[in-house]
Write an enzyme that holds these catalytic residues in place. Structure first.
Site, PDB file in Angstrom:
ATOM      1  N   CYS A   1      25.155  33.983  49.852  1.00  0.00           N
ATOM      2  CA  CYS A   1      25.045  33.961  51.316  1.00  0.00           C
ATOM      3  C   CYS A   1      26.437  33.954  51.955  1.00  0.00           C
ATOM      4  O   CYS A   1      27.150  32.948  51.879  1.00  0.00           O
ATOM      5  CB  CYS A   1      24.248  32.718  51.724  1.00  0.00           C
ATOM      6  SG  CYS A   1      24.338  32.295  53.469  1.00  0.00           S
TER       7      CYS A   1
ATOM      8  N   CYS B   1      27.103  31.250  54.537  1.00  0.00           N
ATOM      9  CA  CYS B   1      27.262  29.963  53.850  1.00  0.00           C
ATOM     10  C   CYS B   1      28.699  29.786  53.378  1.00  0.00           C
ATOM     11  O   CYS B   1      29.275  28.704  53.501  1.00  0.00           O
ATOM     12  CB  CYS B   1      26.331  29.869  52.644  1.00  0.00           C
ATOM     13  SG  CYS B   1      24.572  29.902  53.047  1.00  0.00           S
TER      14      CYS B   1
END
Length: 126
Positions: free
Chosen positions: A34, A37
């Site tokens: 991600c 993230c």
């Protein structure tokens, strides 16, 4: 990145143990694949380093699959906030440090006595 003050959660059992031992906890659900993230993790670590009174933890959704499933985490990054064993907030998406600090102040200001009284009243009514 300084992560010594961030606990890594790899299961529901590890989460349960930390919740039992800490009155205030912020969990970041994340994943290695991600991109948002990866951008948010250093921000999370920076705020964690400035807030030693709160336990900050991360949970990789591909590792702590039972934990992610239990809290129905379908989008990362996601923040879950627990005070006195009560989930008080769940947010999705990355944010800037000042935004996370703003939310942290709001979470700290919550009247947990009123929240606990509310849940106690609901339990006794059922």
């Amino acid at each position: 990145m300084n992560t010594k003050n961030i606990c890594a959660l790899n299961s529901q059992a590890a989460f349960n143990q930390q919740v039992a031992n800490h009155d205030f906890m912020v969990v970041l659900f994340t994943a290695s694949w991600c991109d948002p993230c990866q951008v948010f993790t250093p921000v999370f670590a920076e705020v964690a380093a400035q807030t030693p009174s709160v336990l900050f933890a991360t949970a990789d959704v591909d590792v702590a699959t039972d934990l992610a499933a239990n809290f129905q985490v379908t989008q990362v990054p996601a923040l879950m906030v627990i005070r006195e064993r009560v989930v008080i907030d769940m947010m999705h998406g990355a944010m800037h440090a000042h935004e996370l600090q703003h939310h942290l102040h709001m979470w700290q200001a919550l009247d947990m006595a009123a929240i606990n009284a509310h849940f106690a009243q609901r339990v006794s009514a059922s």
